[in-house]
Design an enzyme around this catalytic site. Structure first.
Site, PDB file in Angstrom:
ATOM      1  N   GLU A 233       0.897  -1.149   0.000  1.00  0.00           N
ATOM      2  CA  GLU A 233       0.000   0.000   0.000  1.00  0.00           C
ATOM      3  C   GLU A 233       0.938   1.202   0.000  1.00  0.00           C
ATOM      4  OE1 GLU A 233      -3.188   0.254  -0.295  1.00  0.00           O
ATOM      5  OE2 GLU A 233      -3.718  -1.859  -0.141  1.00  0.00           O
TER       6      GLU A 233
ATOM      7  N   THR B  87      11.469   3.266   0.663  1.00  0.00           N
ATOM      8  CA  THR B  87      11.244   4.681   0.393  1.00  0.00           C
ATOM      9  C   THR B  87      12.129   5.574   1.256  1.00  0.00           C
ATOM     10  OG1 THR B  87       9.573   6.417   0.643  1.00  0.00           O
ATOM     11  CG2 THR B  87       9.302   4.516   2.047  1.00  0.00           C
ATOM     12  N   ASP B  88      12.367   6.800   0.790  1.00  0.00           N
ATOM     13  CA  ASP B  88      13.113   7.762   1.614  1.00  0.00           C
ATOM     14  C   ASP B  88      12.284   8.249   2.804  1.00  0.00           C
ATOM     15  OD1 ASP B  88      11.295   9.345   0.225  1.00  0.00           O
ATOM     16  OD2 ASP B  88      12.767  10.775  -0.541  1.00  0.00           O
ATOM     17  N   GLU B  89      10.967   7.989   2.781  1.00  0.00           N
ATOM     18  CA  GLU B  89      10.111   8.503   3.867  1.00  0.00           C
ATOM     19  C   GLU B  89      10.435   7.869   5.220  1.00  0.00           C
ATOM     20  OE1 GLU B  89       5.994   9.044   3.119  1.00  0.00           O
ATOM     21  OE2 GLU B  89       6.330   9.666   1.054  1.00  0.00           O
TER      22      GLU B  89
ATOM     23  N   TYR C 164       2.045   5.110   6.714  1.00  0.00           N
ATOM     24  CA  TYR C 164       2.709   4.509   5.552  1.00  0.00           C
ATOM     25  C   TYR C 164       4.203   4.349   5.803  1.00  0.00           C
ATOM     26  CZ  TYR C 164       5.251   4.443   1.118  1.00  0.00           C
ATOM     27  OH  TYR C 164       6.142   4.144   0.119  1.00  0.00           O
TER      28      TYR C 164
ATOM     29  N   LYS D  22       6.589   0.973   6.200  1.00  0.00           N
ATOM     30  CA  LYS D  22       7.747   0.672   5.355  1.00  0.00           C
ATOM     31  C   LYS D  22       9.009   0.529   6.217  1.00  0.00           C
ATOM     32  CE  LYS D  22       7.976   0.473   1.397  1.00  0.00           C
ATOM     33  NZ  LYS D  22       7.753  -0.667   0.419  1.00  0.00           N
TER      34      LYS D  22
ATOM     35  N   LYS E 275      -1.773  10.369  -6.717  1.00  0.00           N
ATOM     36  CA  LYS E 275      -0.486  10.987  -6.378  1.00  0.00           C
ATOM     37  C   LYS E 275      -0.389  12.349  -7.057  1.00  0.00           C
ATOM     38  CE  LYS E 275       0.705   7.127  -4.262  1.00  0.00           C
ATOM     39  NZ  LYS E 275       1.275   5.961  -4.896  1.00  0.00           N
ATOM     40  N   LEU E 276       0.447  13.222  -6.492  1.00  0.00           N
ATOM     41  CA  LEU E 276       0.433  14.644  -6.865  1.00  0.00           C
ATOM     42  C   LEU E 276       0.440  14.901  -8.381  1.00  0.00           C
ATOM     43  CD1 LEU E 276       0.619  17.640  -5.768  1.00  0.00           C
ATOM     44  CD2 LEU E 276       3.059  17.445  -6.213  1.00  0.00           C
TER      45      LEU E 276
ATOM     46  N   ARG F  20       9.846  17.973  -2.319  1.00  0.00           N
ATOM     47  CA  ARG F  20      10.119  16.572  -2.653  1.00  0.00           C
ATOM     48  C   ARG F  20      11.235  16.525  -3.703  1.00  0.00           C
ATOM     49  NH1 ARG F  20       7.683  16.324   1.327  1.00  0.00           N
ATOM     50  NH2 ARG F  20       5.816  15.133   1.873  1.00  0.00           N
TER      51      ARG F  20
END
Ligand code: NAD
Ligand code: DAU
Length: 354
Positions: A89, A135-137, A160, A164, A199-200, A224
């Site tokens: 997800e 992810t970098d998040e 999220y 991850k 998504k954006l 970002r």
């Protein structure tokens, strides 16, 4: 005895990034069998892979990573030697409204896949890899300065990114505890064709075309680091082939944009592409309620993958955005198909009170 040199299981191959990776692997490596395992959630779409669907080295397998019995069967049926795990997800806003779905797929699903690999490979790890795509998040949020390196401590701040981060920790634990030959990469924001329009970038392209409001969260000054999706696929290909087990690589475009500047650039490109009066799409920009816990800035230091593996981004932002806009304008049917039905009610709920 199979004639394929590697039997690569790609999870989430019907999604945005997964479909670009599957296409690359199927076309570049006729001597590998590429098994695409995907549950086909709202974000998975086999139309993303129609050009390789009948290739002799490609197989699609509809299965859910939350189902460990199904995973055991896939490993055995296809003699899997390598895993590239992308199924997840992936949308932060959805994780805020339904965090448990993210724990189930991203954490439990990853644990199921690790267990399946461990059982099937049975301590024989010669020419085996379990590559986890992250992810970098997981690193949290940056201030005005600095970059995420592979040594940055984890500090996830959304359900999220927390899910991850948990999956990354599990993957590393299987390396240290069981010797599973793992790889991890943490990438910045991807863009390009086939991205789901929650998504954006694709959301803004769709709304500009339809002359609907362009919902910019908060003050629009969130930043970002954007990467052309095929550059990410090229990086994953390199990491799979060149990296030693246990390694982590950050992947990024060295391409930071504040959201509002990016939306304005998209408006300009779309005005030209649609032959609209210059400046007309910008009138649609609407500042809306912020995302809770919104991370201020992500920026990647990709020195390791550049110096060790020779990887570089190849597509620059304005060129990539123009290609992306043109792709969405040329694929109206794809967009209509993925935005019908369930997406309509998600969109209405998500943006109702903003
Ligand atoms: P996506 O949402 O477009 O695709 C996810 C895919 O996973 C879909 O095909 C979906 O059907 C499948 N899937 C979801 N739950 C599943 C389940 N339980 N079992 C099997 N399949 C399931 O996502 P994406 O943007 O392509 O991201 C792919 C991966 O890359 C994710 O792991 C994400 O965390 C990571 N990532 C994404 C970005 C980005 O900018 N999009 C950046 C860095 C890392
Ligand atoms: O950094 C990598 C991550 O990038 C991936 O791990 C995620 O899977 C992927 O979804 C993406 O997360 P973001 O939250 O950065 O992406 P999103 O496209 O949702 O939002 C990008 C920025 O734009 C973010 O600051 C929120 C803002 N935004 C987003 C939407 C959907 C808006 O201002 N308006 C919107 O309608």
């Amino acid at each position: 005895m199979s004639s394929f040199k590697k039997h690569i299981l790609v999870t989430g191959g019907a999604g945005f990034i997964g479909s670009h990776l599957v296409r690359r692997l199927v076309n570049r490596y006729p001597d590998y069998r590429i098994v695409n395992l995907d549950a086909l959630t709202y974000a998975g779409n086999l139309a993303n892979l129609s050009d390789v669907a009948t290739a002799s080295n490609y197989i699609f397998c509809k299965a859910d990573i939350r189902d460990s019995t199904a995973l055991d069967r896939v490993f055995a049926d296809y003699g899997i030697t390598h895993v590239i795990h992308l199924a997840a997800e992936s949308h932060v806003d959805r994780s805020i409204s339904n965090p448990l779905a993210f724990v189930e797929t991203n954490v439990v699903g990853t644990a199921n896949l690790l267990n399946a690999a461990l059982r099937f490979w049975d301590s024989d790890f010669a020419d085996r890899r379990f590559y986890h795509v992250s992810t970098d998040e997981v690193y949290g949020s940056l201030g005005e300065e600095g970059f995420f390196t592979e040594e940055t401590p984890y500090d996830p701040r959304s359900p999220y990114s927390a899910s991850k981060a948990a999956s990354d920790h599990l993957v590393r634990a299987y390396f240290h505890t069981y010797g599973l030959p793992i790889l991890i990469s943490n990438c910045s924001n991807n863009y390009g064709p086939f991205q789901f329009p929650e998504k954006l970038i694709p959301l803004m392209i769709r709304n500009i075309r339809l002359e609907k409001p362009l919902p910019v969260y908060g003050d629009g000054l969130y930043t970002r680091d954007w990467l052309w999706v095929e550059d990410h696929a090229a990086a994953m290909d390199l990491i799979l082939h060149e990296s030693a087990p246990g390694k982590t690589y950050n992947i990024g475009g060295n391409n930071e944009w504040k959201n509002i500047d990016l939306v304005r650039l998209l408006c300009r490109i779309m005005d030209e592409a649609l032959d609209r009066q210059a400046g007309s799409s910008e009138q649609l920009i609407t500042f809306v309620k912020d995302r809770p816990g919104h991370d201020k800035r992500y920026a990647i230091d990709a020195t390791r993958i550049q110096s060790e593996l020779g990887w570089e981004p190849t597509v620059f932002m304005e060129e990539g955005l123009r290609k992306t806009v043109q792709w969405y304008l040329d694929h109206q049917q794809w967009l209509d198909d993925v935005t019908s039905g369930a997406y309509q009610s998600y969109y209405e709920d998500q943006y109702a009170n903003r």
